[in-house]
Design a protein around this motif. Structure first.
Motif, PDB file in Angstrom:
ATOM      1  N   ALA A  33       0.837  -1.203   0.000  1.00  0.00           N
ATOM      2  CA  ALA A  33       0.000   0.000   0.000  1.00  0.00           C
ATOM      3  C   ALA A  33       0.873   1.255   0.000  1.00  0.00           C
ATOM      4  CB  ALA A  33      -0.915  -0.015   1.223  1.00  0.00           C
ATOM      5  N   LEU A  34       1.916   1.260   0.820  1.00  0.00           N
ATOM      6  CA  LEU A  34       2.813   2.413   0.866  1.00  0.00           C
ATOM      7  C   LEU A  34       3.551   2.582  -0.453  1.00  0.00           C
ATOM      8  CD1 LEU A  34       4.257   1.981   4.478  1.00  0.00           C
ATOM      9  CD2 LEU A  34       2.621   3.716   3.688  1.00  0.00           C
ATOM     10  N   ARG A  35       3.955   1.458  -1.049  1.00  0.00           N
ATOM     11  CA  ARG A  35       4.665   1.532  -2.331  1.00  0.00           C
ATOM     12  C   ARG A  35       3.770   2.097  -3.434  1.00  0.00           C
ATOM     13  NH1 ARG A  35       9.170  -0.475  -4.731  1.00  0.00           N
ATOM     14  NH2 ARG A  35       9.041  -1.014  -6.938  1.00  0.00           N
ATOM     15  N   ARG A  36       2.479   1.786  -3.355  1.00  0.00           N
ATOM     16  CA  ARG A  36       1.518   2.295  -4.343  1.00  0.00           C
ATOM     17  C   ARG A  36       1.039   3.702  -4.025  1.00  0.00           C
ATOM     18  NH1 ARG A  36      -1.978  -2.542  -6.233  1.00  0.00           N
ATOM     19  NH2 ARG A  36      -3.759  -1.203  -5.811  1.00  0.00           N
ATOM     20  N   GLY A  37       1.539   4.262  -2.924  1.00  0.00           N
ATOM     21  CA  GLY A  37       1.139   5.614  -2.552  1.00  0.00           C
ATOM     22  C   GLY A  37      -0.217   5.689  -1.875  1.00  0.00           C
ATOM     23  N   GLU A  38      -0.700   4.555  -1.357  1.00  0.00           N
ATOM     24  CA  GLU A  38      -1.999   4.543  -0.685  1.00  0.00           C
ATOM     25  C   GLU A  38      -1.841   5.008   0.762  1.00  0.00           C
ATOM     26  OE1 GLU A  38      -3.884   0.776  -0.945  1.00  0.00           O
ATOM     27  OE2 GLU A  38      -3.779   0.657  -3.135  1.00  0.00           O
ATOM     28  N   ALA A  39      -2.799   5.811   1.213  1.00  0.00           N
ATOM     29  CA  ALA A  39      -2.782   6.271   2.598  1.00  0.00           C
ATOM     30  C   ALA A  39      -3.275   5.155   3.517  1.00  0.00           C
ATOM     31  CB  ALA A  39      -3.669   7.504   2.737  1.00  0.00           C
ATOM     32  N   LEU A  40      -2.574   4.919   4.606  1.00  0.00           N
ATOM     33  CA  LEU A  40      -2.967   3.879   5.549  1.00  0.00           C
ATOM     34  C   LEU A  40      -3.876   4.416   6.659  1.00  0.00           C
ATOM     35  CD1 LEU A  40       0.360   1.867   5.967  1.00  0.00           C
ATOM     36  CD2 LEU A  40      -1.720   1.131   4.814  1.00  0.00           C
ATOM     37  N   ALA A  41      -4.007   5.733   6.730  1.00  0.00           N
ATOM     38  CA  ALA A  41      -4.842   6.322   7.775  1.00  0.00           C
ATOM     39  C   ALA A  41      -6.311   5.961   7.542  1.00  0.00           C
ATOM     40  CB  ALA A  41      -4.673   7.834   7.792  1.00  0.00           C
ATOM     41  N   VAL A  42      -7.022   5.689   8.649  1.00  0.00           N
ATOM     42  CA  VAL A  42      -8.444   5.345   8.576  1.00  0.00           C
ATOM     43  C   VAL A  42      -9.261   6.533   9.066  1.00  0.00           C
ATOM     44  CG1 VAL A  42     -10.247   3.770   9.358  1.00  0.00           C
ATOM     45  CG2 VAL A  42      -7.910   2.931   9.033  1.00  0.00           C
ATOM     46  N   PRO A  43     -10.137   7.085   8.230  1.00  0.00           N
ATOM     47  CA  PRO A  43     -11.008   8.171   8.693  1.00  0.00           C
ATOM     48  C   PRO A  43     -11.862   7.693   9.875  1.00  0.00           C
ATOM     49  CG  PRO A  43     -11.107   7.944   6.298  1.00  0.00           C
ATOM     50  CD  PRO A  43     -10.363   6.765   6.813  1.00  0.00           C
ATOM     51  N   ALA A  44     -11.943   8.509  10.906  1.00  0.00           N
ATOM     52  CA  ALA A  44     -12.668   8.105  12.124  1.00  0.00           C
ATOM     53  C   ALA A  44     -14.106   7.729  11.832  1.00  0.00           C
ATOM     54  CB  ALA A  44     -12.606   9.236  13.150  1.00  0.00           C
ATOM     55  N   ARG A  45     -14.736   8.398  10.866  1.00  0.00           N
ATOM     56  CA  ARG A  45     -16.161   8.163  10.606  1.00  0.00           C
ATOM     57  C   ARG A  45     -16.424   6.778  10.010  1.00  0.00           C
ATOM     58  NH1 ARG A  45     -17.128   8.820   5.201  1.00  0.00           N
ATOM     59  NH2 ARG A  45     -15.437   9.756   3.996  1.00  0.00           N
TER      60      ARG A  45
END
Length: 296
Positions: A60-72
């Protein structure tokens, strides 16, 4: 971005990705059965999940995906993880204590049959006569699988069948819940979080209940544990999402029906499990029912 396939022609790359997915998933059933004499079920899933989560997070990091989860969306993510991972992986693993790998695969892949009713309740999809016929075929297939060797043999398998059915039913609920309330996250990050959250209770179970001699585990078993994390939980999921981008959803869903076929055949090859008229008939009836459920 993948080019759209021409009408009437399925994208070859999408088909190759789909094939890689079902082979990776199907081979995991005999792999888990081979592991059970040396590693308890909770630990099998916990160790494999750790490998899978680390691999998916790195991808995911290599693909530039954010790992943060929106609280909602965290409550949705937690619910999806509990149904699609905790229930599915935990119950299916314990089912193997009573069932052969091929038998467990057949029972677990009745998911679309049960999804029919959850889709009616949560999505308003109508239950057609074709879907009722699909359910009947699936139930007959399960009866052949369980009782084909006699009632006494069937009774001995009932705990495993109950666990595998519970896994399939809860996973089907998770599938419909996710469709009703989707989790807006990138694919690799989403699978990493779902696997991590879903397998956390299994890791706790391993720490509390499992007793096994780590030093006595064979090199083959360690390789199988790595396979369970890297392929079915990691690469196969990424291949699945990539296939979905290139193929019609109906074609991709139908393609996953090869998974129990791979599971049954490879269990016969690597484990010496029976592959006779009973298994072929049960597999044909349940897959036929699933095909009708998907089309209906």
């Amino acid at each position: 971005m993948a080019a759209e396939p021409r009408p009437g022609r399925l994208d070859p790359t999408g088909l190759a990705l789909l094939l890689a997915t079902v082979v990776g998933w199907g081979l995991n059933w005999p792999a888990m059965k081979l592991l059970l004499p040396e590693v308890p079920p909770f630990s099998i899933r916990g160790i494999s999940a750790t490998v899978g989560v680390l691999l998916l997070a790195a991808m995911a990091l290599r693909r530039g995906e954010a790992l943060a989860v929106p609280a909602r969306v965290f409550p949705r993510l937690a619910l999806a993880s509990a149904l699609n991972v905790t229930a599915w992986m935990g119950l299916a693993s314990f089912a193997l204590l009573w069932l052969g790998a091929g038998e467990a695969t057949i029972v677990c892949y009745t998911v679309p049959l049960w999804a029919t009713f959850f889709a009616y309740a949560l999505l308003g999809e109508r239950i057609t006569a074709l879907r009722l016929l699909a359910l009947a075929m699936g139930l007959v297939g399960l009866s052949v699988l369980v009782l084909g060797n006699g009632v006494q043999a069937g009774v001995e398998k009932l705990p495993g069948v109950a666990l595998a059915l519970a896994a399939a039913i809860l996973f089907s609920l998770g599938t419909v819940v996710t469709k009703r309330w989707p989790v807006p996250m990138p694919p690799a990050a989403l699978v990493a979080w779902q696997t991590g959250l879903g397998c956390f209770p299994l890791l706790i179970g391993a720490l509390v209940f499992d007793r096994w001699a780590v030093e006595e585990v064979s090199a083959r078993s360690w390789l199988l544990l790595l396979y369970g994390g890297a392929v079915p939980l990691g690469l196969s999921y990424l291949a699945w999402f990539a296939a979905l981008k290139r193929l019609p959803a109906s074609a991709a869903a139908a393609g996953t029906l090869l998974t129990p076929v791979v599971g049954v055949v490879t269990a016969a090859i690597f484990l010496g499990e029976p592959l006779g008229a009973r298994e072929v008939l049960a597999l044909s009836l349940t897959i036929g029912g699933v095909v009708l459920a998907i089309r209906g």
